[in-house]
Design a protein around this motif. Structure first.
Motif, short mmCIF file in Angstrom:
data_model
loop_
_atom_site.label_atom_id
_atom_site.label_comp_id
_atom_site.label_asym_id
_atom_site.label_seq_id
_atom_site.Cartn_x
_atom_site.Cartn_y
_atom_site.Cartn_z
N SER A 28 31.91 52.73 31.88
CA SER A 28 33.06 52.37 32.72
C SER A 28 33.17 50.86 32.88
N THR A 29 32.03 50.19 33.04
CA THR A 29 32.04 48.75 33.23
C THR A 29 32.58 48.02 32.01
N VAL A 30 32.14 48.44 30.83
CA VAL A 30 32.61 47.83 29.59
C VAL A 30 34.12 47.96 29.47
N SER A 31 34.63 49.16 29.76
CA SER A 31 36.06 49.41 29.67
C SER A 31 36.83 48.62 30.72
N ASP A 32 36.25 48.48 31.93
CA ASP A 32 36.93 47.76 33.00
C ASP A 32 37.18 46.30 32.64
N PHE A 33 36.21 45.66 31.99
CA PHE A 33 36.38 44.26 31.62
C PHE A 33 37.58 44.10 30.68
N GLY A 34 37.69 44.99 29.71
CA GLY A 34 38.81 44.91 28.78
C GLY A 34 40.14 45.17 29.45
N TYR A 36 41.23 44.38 32.44
CA TYR A 36 41.81 43.24 33.15
C TYR A 36 42.26 42.15 32.19
N ILE A 37 41.65 42.10 31.02
CA ILE A 37 42.17 41.20 29.99
C ILE A 37 43.56 41.66 29.56
N THR A 38 43.71 42.97 29.40
CA THR A 38 45.01 43.51 28.99
C THR A 38 46.07 43.31 30.06
N ASP A 185 40.30 44.08 24.34
CA ASP A 185 40.32 45.30 25.14
C ASP A 185 40.13 46.52 24.25
N ALA A 186 40.74 46.49 23.07
CA ALA A 186 40.54 47.60 22.12
C ALA A 186 39.06 47.76 21.80
#
Length: 448
Positions: A28-34, A36-38, A185-186
């Motif tokens: 979840s953390t890895v996905s969350d960082f991407g 907010y970039i998106t 993000d991808a």
């Protein structure tokens, strides 16, 4: 003096005893960082790269959340029939591929606003299935007494990502352009899927049901809208999402177009909200235990319209400075722009803190009072109506900003947030405590 079994230290130690949750938390953390970039990259892509308007931003936002309105109620029933881990992995892989397609099409000059809206609609459909699986998967990883703490840890990661991701995204978009920032993000979704693949399938398999679809959907609706505490919480949250979606549509246009602060400015503003959210989630469970879930959440919701009133005052202070121009670096900002940023940043800080406080408490309460067989449907019911409010609020915010100005749209957002807080304040939810309502594992099994 001894340590209580429910103290934060002991609760944290208990969470660490569940390695599947730790890996789930990492994914979840890895996905969350991407994510907010998106958020920054898409706003810049629409409003700057594609020369769109606030209304265009609102329409794309609406496309992102329309699947929740169209398929949300069915999604909860569908997720009940499928392995939730598989749904999460498929959702991550699919979203990674869609963002890759958006980035490549934009870089090649082939992306149009209608095409972007369709791709984001597909992205939202996959997000819907992943969200439903995410909320109903967590109770399979940790026991019910730890759900609030587990949700707090997940939201803390999200807010840390918001704090750093928004600020980094602004600089990244300015450096490599929005399309290439979307590729990051991808990549984050692909990495999240890889981590989820390391999880073993839960021993609790989906239980086939012969109950008809419409009856299962109706059962989820009845649970939410006949529950003495979920009902006022749901109604307040539905109104809150209209106000929040207006803000989410208008604020990027204010920062990028009206004030000319550029992608860096947008990232810094989002970072302020993230800092507040980190503080809020850090103290959430402790404050909730001391004050009670209802009292804490009502206080947090009352604070939010105050916070956005500060944001609405920012453009007034600036007096339109920067309109029609873009100042890529804060070093180029005028004194009026810095004053506007200070007000907007303070408002975002308070808004993020209030959201951070209430988020884990709301999710933990909803999961704690709902039997496991109904969690997916309860989540889908709340989520589909909430996101349906975004489909209304996002274009509404863009339309108001286009016709009456962004400042007016921000004050409309304040009005909706204030109404949401008053609905919760005027209900008996204000006195609720999760620990007094919480189902034990045995009671949940008996209700199932």
């Amino acid at each position: 003096m001894g340590v209580s079994a429910d103290s934060p230290v002991v609760m944290e130690e208990k969470l660490r005893r569940y390695p599947p949750f730790v890996r789930f938390w990492l994914a979840s953390t890895v996905s969350d960082f991407g994510t907010y970039i998106t958020s920054v990259a898409l706003s810049v892509l629409i409003l700057v790269t594609m020369s769109g308007t606030a209304l265009d931003q609102g329409l794309v936002n609406a496309a992102r959340w329309a699947p929740y309105l169209l398929f949300g109620l069915v999604a909860g029933v569908w997720i009940d029939r499928l392995p939730r881990r598989t749904v999460l992995i498929g959702g991550d892989l699919g979203r990674g591929l869609i963002l890759t397609g958006v980035a490549l099409a934009s870089a090649a000059g082939l992306l149009t606003l209608p095409a972007l809206a369709m791709l984001i609609f597909a992205f939202g459909t996959l997000a819907l299935t992943s969200d439903a699986a995410h909320q109903s998967f967590l109770p399979q990883l940790v026991p019910r007494p730890l759900l609030t703490k587990a949700n707090a840890r997940l939201q803390q990661s999200d807010t840390v990502a918001q704090t750093t991701g928004g600020a980094v995204a602004g600089g990244l978009v300015a450096l490599v352009t929005a399309p290439f920032a979307l590729l990051l993000d991808a990549l984050s979704y692909f990495l999240s899927a890889a981590v989820l693949l390391t999880l073993k399938r839960p021993s609790q398999a989906p239980v086939p049901s012969t109950q008809r679809l419409h009856r299962k959907v109706a059962e989820g609706l009845r649970w939410v809208y006949r529950h003495p505490y979920l009902t006022p919480l749901a109604c307040s949250t539905h109104i809150w999402f209209i106000g929040s979606s207006i803000l989410g549509t208008v604020l990027p246009a204010v920062i990028l177009n009206d004030l000319g602060m550029g992608a860096v400015g947008l990232g810094l503003v989002m970072g302020c909200a993230g800092i507040g959210a980190v503080v809020g989630t850090t103290v959430s469970t402790r404050v909730g235990h001391r004050w009670g879930t209802g009292r804490t959440m009502v206080t947090a919701r009352v604070a939010q319209p105050v916070a956005i009133a500060l944001v609405a005052l920012g453009p007034v202070i600036a007096g339109g400075t920067g309109a029609g121009e873009s100042y890529g670096s804060p070093l180029q900002w005028t004194a009026e722009m810095w004053a506007a940023f200070a007000l907007i940043g303070a408002g975002q800080l308070l808004f993020g803190a209030a959201m951070g406080v209430e988020g884990p408490l709301e999710m933990g309460f909803r999961q704690a009072v709902t039997p496991d067989r109904l969690i997916a449907r309860m989540s889908a019911t709340m989520r589909s109506v909430n996101r349906g409010m975004i489909v209304i609020g996002a274009p509404l915010g863009g339309l108001i900003a286009t016709m009456a100005g962004a400042g007016t749209a921000l004050w409309v957002s304040v009005a909706f947030l204030l109404l949401a807080s008053m609905v919760l304040l005027g209900s008996k939810f204000r006195s609720v405590r999760t620990e007094e309502q919480q189902l034990t594992d045995e009671e949940a099994l008996a209700r199932d």
